[in-house]
Motif scaffolding. Structure first.
Motif, PDB file in Angstrom:
ATOM      1  N   TYR A   5       0.830  -1.265   0.043  1.00  0.00           N
ATOM      2  CA  TYR A   5      -0.033   0.117  -0.175  1.00  0.00           C
ATOM      3  C   TYR A   5       0.652   1.084   0.050  1.00  0.00           C
ATOM      4  O   TYR A   5       0.543   2.263  -0.334  1.00  0.00           O
ATOM      5  CB  TYR A   5      -1.050   0.129   1.209  1.00  0.00           C
ATOM      6  N   TYR A   6       2.164   1.007   0.424  1.00  0.00           N
ATOM      7  CA  TYR A   6       3.202   2.248   0.288  1.00  0.00           C
ATOM      8  C   TYR A   6       3.212   2.987  -1.110  1.00  0.00           C
ATOM      9  O   TYR A   6       3.555   3.991  -1.360  1.00  0.00           O
ATOM     10  CB  TYR A   6       4.689   1.855   1.033  1.00  0.00           C
ATOM     11  N   TRP A   7       3.197   2.030  -1.749  1.00  0.00           N
ATOM     12  CA  TRP A   7       2.938   2.357  -3.299  1.00  0.00           C
ATOM     13  C   TRP A   7       1.971   3.198  -3.826  1.00  0.00           C
ATOM     14  O   TRP A   7       2.115   4.008  -4.843  1.00  0.00           O
ATOM     15  CB  TRP A   7       3.341   1.251  -4.337  1.00  0.00           C
ATOM     16  N   VAL A   8       0.977   3.237  -3.068  1.00  0.00           N
ATOM     17  CA  VAL A   8      -0.352   4.105  -3.468  1.00  0.00           C
ATOM     18  C   VAL A   8       0.097   5.212  -3.506  1.00  0.00           C
ATOM     19  O   VAL A   8      -0.175   6.282  -4.205  1.00  0.00           O
ATOM     20  CB  VAL A   8      -1.498   3.726  -2.404  1.00  0.00           C
ATOM     21  N   LEU A   9       1.159   5.920  -2.435  1.00  0.00           N
ATOM     22  CA  LEU A   9       1.602   7.346  -2.519  1.00  0.00           C
ATOM     23  C   LEU A   9       1.970   7.925  -3.626  1.00  0.00           C
ATOM     24  O   LEU A   9       1.560   8.774  -4.399  1.00  0.00           O
ATOM     25  CB  LEU A   9       2.518   7.414  -1.141  1.00  0.00           C
ATOM     26  N   ILE A  11       2.354   6.501  -6.740  1.00  0.00           N
ATOM     27  CA  ILE A  11       1.567   6.276  -7.854  1.00  0.00           C
ATOM     28  C   ILE A  11       0.237   7.299  -7.715  1.00  0.00           C
ATOM     29  O   ILE A  11       0.187   8.013  -9.023  1.00  0.00           O
ATOM     30  CB  ILE A  11       0.760   4.785  -8.043  1.00  0.00           C
ATOM     31  N   SER A  12      -0.297   7.463  -6.615  1.00  0.00           N
ATOM     32  CA  SER A  12      -1.244   8.491  -6.716  1.00  0.00           C
ATOM     33  C   SER A  12      -0.638  10.013  -6.817  1.00  0.00           C
ATOM     34  O   SER A  12      -1.357  10.670  -7.754  1.00  0.00           O
ATOM     35  CB  SER A  12      -2.056   8.588  -5.456  1.00  0.00           C
ATOM     36  N   TRP A  13       0.499  10.259  -6.486  1.00  0.00           N
ATOM     37  CA  TRP A  13       0.989  11.656  -6.731  1.00  0.00           C
ATOM     38  C   TRP A  13       1.343  11.622  -8.458  1.00  0.00           C
ATOM     39  O   TRP A  13       1.261  12.883  -8.689  1.00  0.00           O
ATOM     40  CB  TRP A  13       2.406  11.792  -5.820  1.00  0.00           C
ATOM     41  N   CYS A  15      -0.413  10.340 -10.752  1.00  0.00           N
ATOM     42  CA  CYS A  15      -1.387  10.584 -11.354  1.00  0.00           C
ATOM     43  C   CYS A  15      -2.061  12.110 -11.144  1.00  0.00           C
ATOM     44  O   CYS A  15      -2.509  12.700 -12.361  1.00  0.00           O
ATOM     45  CB  CYS A  15      -2.545   9.573 -10.653  1.00  0.00           C
ATOM     46  N   ILE A  16      -1.581  12.709 -10.078  1.00  0.00           N
ATOM     47  CA  ILE A  16      -2.079  14.247  -9.726  1.00  0.00           C
ATOM     48  C   ILE A  16      -1.069  14.875 -10.701  1.00  0.00           C
ATOM     49  O   ILE A  16      -1.606  15.881 -11.271  1.00  0.00           O
ATOM     50  CB  ILE A  16      -1.908  14.366  -8.290  1.00  0.00           C
ATOM     51  N   PHE A  89       8.063  10.193  -1.489  1.00  0.00           N
ATOM     52  CA  PHE A  89       6.976   8.947  -1.554  1.00  0.00           C
ATOM     53  C   PHE A  89       7.662   7.932  -2.195  1.00  0.00           C
ATOM     54  O   PHE A  89       7.482   6.700  -1.717  1.00  0.00           O
ATOM     55  CB  PHE A  89       5.733   9.383  -2.542  1.00  0.00           C
TER      56      PHE A  89
END
Length: 168
Positions: A5-9, A11-13, A15-16, A89
């Motif tokens: 789940y740490y990869w969500v940071l 990857i989400s960033w 995307c932003i 991140f």
């Protein structure tokens, strides 16, 4: 599995960042906000003497007006900040998910991935209407990434001095 789940940071960033780069300039222009909400005229006497060229354009209060001048620095500061955070991140994701990897390796991977993403994002921005790709922005992105590397390295040094058991 939850450690991934740490990869969500990062990857989400990313995307932003991607969606921000896909937004035409007119929809990101903050000069109308500055014109209507903030009176920056007091800055004119302080920064009115500053003039330089960036991407073949003269950046000064005379050419951009005080609000355009301030917006320029906000936009360029955002480049540095956004990619500073991306390195953090990535680093966190690497440290939390890849066991037995030296922290220096995680930091180098984080920096390289961030710079590669900055390059690809600038190329993507070049495909967006009313936006241009500029290598100078990749330089600012890389500067932000490098600052994050330095902050992490300084934290290592500080932690080494205060507590040998703390791992950052």
């Amino acid at each position: 599995m939850t450690k991934y789940y740490y990869w969500v940071l990062p990857i989400s960033w990313m995307c932003i960042i991607f969606f921000s780069s896909a937004t035409p300039y007119e929809k990101q222009d903050i000069k109308p906000f500055l014109n209507n909400m903030v009176d920056l005229s007091f800055l004119e006497s302080i920064v009115g003497w500053i003039s330089f060229t960036f991407n073949k354009s003269v950046i000064s209060v005379d050419t951009l007006g005080i609000n355009g001048f301030v917006e320029f620095f906000i936009r360029k500061g955002t480049h540095v900040t956004v990619y500073f955070l991306l390195v953090l991140f990535f680093y966190l994701a690497f440290r939390k998910t890849i066991e037995n990897t030296k922290r220096w390796h995680c930091l180098v991977y984080s920096y390289l991935l961030t710079v590669l993403y900055a390059i690809s994002d600038e190329m993507h921005q070049g495909l967006t209407p009313n936006r241009t790709a500029y290598i100078g922005d990749v330089g600012l992105d890389s500067l932000g990434a490098l600052l994050a590397v330095l902050v992490i390295a300084l934290c290592w040094r500080k932690n080494r001095r205060t507590d040998r058991n703390v791992k950052f």
